[in-house]
Design a protein around this motif. Sequence first.
Motif, PDB file in Angstrom:
ATOM      1  N   TYR A 228     138.942  95.745 -31.357  1.00 60.79           N
ATOM      2  CA  TYR A 228     139.338  95.524 -30.000  1.00 60.79           C
ATOM      3  C   TYR A 228     138.577  95.851 -28.887  1.00 60.79           C
ATOM      4  N   LEU A 229     138.183  97.032 -28.868  1.00 55.71           N
ATOM      5  CA  LEU A 229     137.449  97.492 -27.594  1.00 55.71           C
ATOM      6  C   LEU A 229     136.192  97.874 -27.927  1.00 55.71           C
TER       7      LEU A 229
ATOM      8  N   ARG B 200     132.556 101.629 -24.023  1.00 56.56           N
ATOM      9  CA  ARG B 200     133.098 101.957 -22.480  1.00 56.56           C
ATOM     10  C   ARG B 200     134.687 102.224 -22.798  1.00 56.56           C
ATOM     11  N   THR B 201     135.523 101.773 -23.156  1.00 55.07           N
ATOM     12  CA  THR B 201     136.695 101.409 -22.926  1.00 55.07           C
ATOM     13  C   THR B 201     137.584 102.045 -24.382  1.00 55.07           C
TER      14      THR B 201
ATOM     15  N   TRP C 286     137.998 105.030 -25.428  1.00 55.55           N
ATOM     16  CA  TRP C 286     138.790 106.223 -24.946  1.00 55.55           C
ATOM     17  C   TRP C 286     140.184 105.857 -24.402  1.00 55.55           C
ATOM     18  N   ILE C 287     140.423 104.629 -24.129  1.00 55.17           N
ATOM     19  CA  ILE C 287     141.884 104.255 -23.418  1.00 55.17           C
ATOM     20  C   ILE C 287     142.695 104.265 -24.615  1.00 55.17           C
TER      21      ILE C 287
ATOM     22  N   GLY D  72     146.056 106.359 -24.149  1.00 54.86           N
ATOM     23  CA  GLY D  72     147.050 105.957 -24.040  1.00 54.86           C
ATOM     24  C   GLY D  72     148.111 106.564 -25.030  1.00 54.86           C
TER      25      GLY D  72
ATOM     26  N   THR E 236     131.632  94.504 -24.484  1.00 52.43           N
ATOM     27  CA  THR E 236     131.403  95.466 -23.414  1.00 52.43           C
ATOM     28  C   THR E 236     132.604  96.304 -23.314  1.00 52.43           C
ATOM     29  N   CYS E 237     133.776  95.771 -23.087  1.00 50.20           N
ATOM     30  CA  CYS E 237     135.060  96.357 -22.882  1.00 50.20           C
ATOM     31  C   CYS E 237     136.145  96.001 -23.749  1.00 50.20           C
ATOM     32  N   CYS E 238     136.066  94.851 -24.099  1.00 49.53           N
ATOM     33  CA  CYS E 238     137.368  94.324 -25.268  1.00 49.53           C
ATOM     34  C   CYS E 238     136.935  92.973 -25.550  1.00 49.53           C
ATOM     35  N   VAL E 239     137.367  92.595 -26.716  1.00 44.38           N
ATOM     36  CA  VAL E 239     137.127  91.401 -27.435  1.00 44.38           C
ATOM     37  C   VAL E 239     137.303  90.246 -26.554  1.00 44.38           C
TER      38      VAL E 239
ATOM     39  N   LEU F  40     125.371 100.317 -22.865  1.00 46.97           N
ATOM     40  CA  LEU F  40     125.038 100.222 -21.501  1.00 46.97           C
ATOM     41  C   LEU F  40     125.428 101.806 -20.994  1.00 46.97           C
TER      42      LEU F  40
ATOM     43  N   LEU G 179     143.430  88.349 -31.922  1.00 48.18           N
ATOM     44  CA  LEU G 179     142.404  89.366 -31.350  1.00 48.18           C
ATOM     45  C   LEU G 179     142.270  89.313 -30.073  1.00 48.18           C
ATOM     46  N   VAL G 180     142.057  88.204 -29.587  1.00 52.82           N
ATOM     47  CA  VAL G 180     142.022  88.417 -27.837  1.00 52.82           C
ATOM     48  C   VAL G 180     143.454  88.547 -27.212  1.00 52.82           C
TER      49      VAL G 180
ATOM     50  N   SER H 161     143.895  92.633 -27.971  1.00 59.08           N
ATOM     51  CA  SER H 161     143.062  93.435 -27.321  1.00 59.08           C
ATOM     52  C   SER H 161     143.176  93.465 -25.943  1.00 59.08           C
TER      53      SER H 161
ATOM     54  N   GLU I 118     144.271  97.083 -24.485  1.00 52.71           N
ATOM     55  CA  GLU I 118     143.380  97.564 -23.259  1.00 52.71           C
ATOM     56  C   GLU I 118     144.442  97.746 -21.804  1.00 52.71           C
TER      57      GLU I 118
ATOM     58  N   PRO J 228     147.972 100.884 -21.438  1.00 52.66           N
ATOM     59  CA  PRO J 228     147.732 102.348 -21.037  1.00 52.66           C
ATOM     60  C   PRO J 228     147.483 102.284 -19.227  1.00 52.66           C
ATOM     61  N   PHE J 229     147.104 101.386 -18.732  1.00 50.30           N
ATOM     62  CA  PHE J 229     146.804 101.277 -17.364  1.00 50.30           C
ATOM     63  C   PHE J 229     148.058 100.933 -16.690  1.00 50.30           C
TER      64      PHE J 229
ATOM     65  N   LEU K 278     150.853 102.022 -18.095  1.00 54.03           N
ATOM     66  CA  LEU K 278     151.656 103.405 -18.057  1.00 54.03           C
ATOM     67  C   LEU K 278     151.181 104.331 -16.913  1.00 54.03           C
TER      68      LEU K 278
ATOM     69  N   VAL L 107     125.976  98.677 -12.685  1.00 59.87           N
ATOM     70  CA  VAL L 107     125.371  98.655 -13.969  1.00 59.87           C
ATOM     71  C   VAL L 107     125.060  97.331 -14.467  1.00 59.87           C
TER      72      VAL L 107
ATOM     73  N   ALA M 110     135.554  95.519 -16.557  1.00 55.11           N
ATOM     74  CA  ALA M 110     134.689  94.919 -17.220  1.00 55.11           C
ATOM     75  C   ALA M 110     134.132  93.713 -17.153  1.00 55.11           C
TER      76      ALA M 110
ATOM     77  N   PHE N 169     130.304  92.483 -16.399  1.00 48.41           N
ATOM     78  CA  PHE N 169     129.452  92.394 -17.324  1.00 48.41           C
ATOM     79  C   PHE N 169     129.461  90.863 -17.824  1.00 48.41           C
TER      80      PHE N 169
END
Lengths: 239, 331
Positions: A32-33, A36-37, A39-40, A44, A176-179, A239, B51-52, B55, B59, B62-63, B65, B149, B266, B269
Amino acid sequence: MSLTARSGRLAVLVAWTGFLAWLVLADQVPRYLGPRTAWIVPAGAVGLAVAAVAYARWTRSAPVARRALTVTETLRLSAVLAPILVGLVMSGATLGSLAAGNKLAGRGIDLTNLAGSLGRGGKPIDFLLVRGAQEDPKLARERGIEPGRAVELTGFVYRPAGGPGRPLRLARFYITCCVADSVAIDVPVYATRDASAYRRDAWLHVSGVLASRHGELVVEGARVGRVPKPKHPYKLFAL
Amino acid sequence: MAVAEHPTGAPPVRRVPLWQVTVAFWVLVVVVLALRASGLPDSPRIATFGLVFASIAVEALPFVLLGALVSAAVAAFVPDRTFERIGRLPRALQIPGAAACAVAFPVCECGSVPVARRLIARGVHPAAGIVFMLAAPVVNPIVLGSTWVAYGGGRRGAEMVVGRAALGLVVAVTSGLAIGRRGEALLRARGDEEDHDHDSRGASFADHLASDFLFMGRFVVLGAALAALLQTVVPQGLATGLAGTPVLGTLVLIGLAFMLSLCSEADAFVAASFVAFPLHAQLAFLAFGPVLDTKLAVLYGATFRGRFVLRLLLVAVPTCLLGSLAFGVLT
């Protein structure tokens, strides 16, 4: 015996804590991730566990603990649980040709700004390096990614809907971050066997030599073998 | 299903007995096992959607939260008199103050909504609350660092960082002034707020935390489902034909930002990979996505009233378009 609104809410907090913990313990996070992400997910899980404990401890005599869980609230709480259900069902699934064909980025990703980090270190040659070398001569020279170089790649058969069956195109998703932000990078493979023998989205291991055809780096004279879907199906933009 | 009279004489509520929840749980377990055994996850459309969807939710929640945590802390520990003082400040001071706070608040868009909601509910001017909510996901240091970056640093990286921060602030302030300038009541009432009458700060904090997380969470989940559906059924390649046209190309990337619902930490990128589009169109993608996307539209719709999403759309799209075109002229 009826449930209270408090126990319903607590159950959802605990369910999400358990789901995130399961993703970490079962090594499902890379599905899924990206790095870089990633750790979330553990962060979480810890945050939700703390929230669940705090909620259980401090709301025992709150009004919510005296209010019955209604059907409406049950449905609302169930909506928050939907990703858990999907995640459990999809634990073996990966993106394939359909997603690769839908991605805009896959048609012309700019790898030149990644060339610096790609050029350093002894990272084995992969889809990203082959395509990067095609667009950046300096990277190609530094890593020797030029016609005649032997390569081995593992990826899925990328066949866009209505696209030609030949040459075989082998691809891999990079995230990079998620799917949701994944990018499919593909390399044409001229195999000794008819490309149409390999079904769409089948996972293959290819070994051959790089060659240049129509300004594109391709793998020629390739030996192709079927392989099981890897545990970590996505590669990562380091990266 | 048990039916009970509400003590205040309101319509009867239907309660959920424990046995029904237990049965539903085991039915779900059987459904999950049956779906996995049926090979459903191997279907390309189902796999892409699932999956999308999962994901984005994994992701984002938690934010949410984190945002709920800050929101609950504001509700439980910051005394009313503090917000009364802030509320008495002139709008001309509140708005730059909100923008300055946004720079220092390192969360993406899902986390800033509950905080902004709480600030407005406690008396901060709605315009300032909106400025904070829209600016925080664009101008915080983590987002700007990832933009640097993604664009490879150097001059191009610096241009994109400055352009993103400037355009993000312009869009946030313009939208805040346009939508919240009259200080009208913007917040939609929530059904669970009558519960928040507590005898301790700990109870107040925990209850606000859980209810904010679960309230925002379900709309983020719904938005993630819509975004996943769009990513599954809409071929983004349709947009490439318009890439070379300055205005249309920019509008296409604004539309794509809405559709993809990427996290602001993200999205740079992804934007950097849209090489068919000029830099100014990529900037519009970066400035617009954290302000309004599929999941946010659902979340805003549940949080604010008065056609908030439509009004935001009418302000943010032209501002992003003009700002990004100006960036294209200047660079």
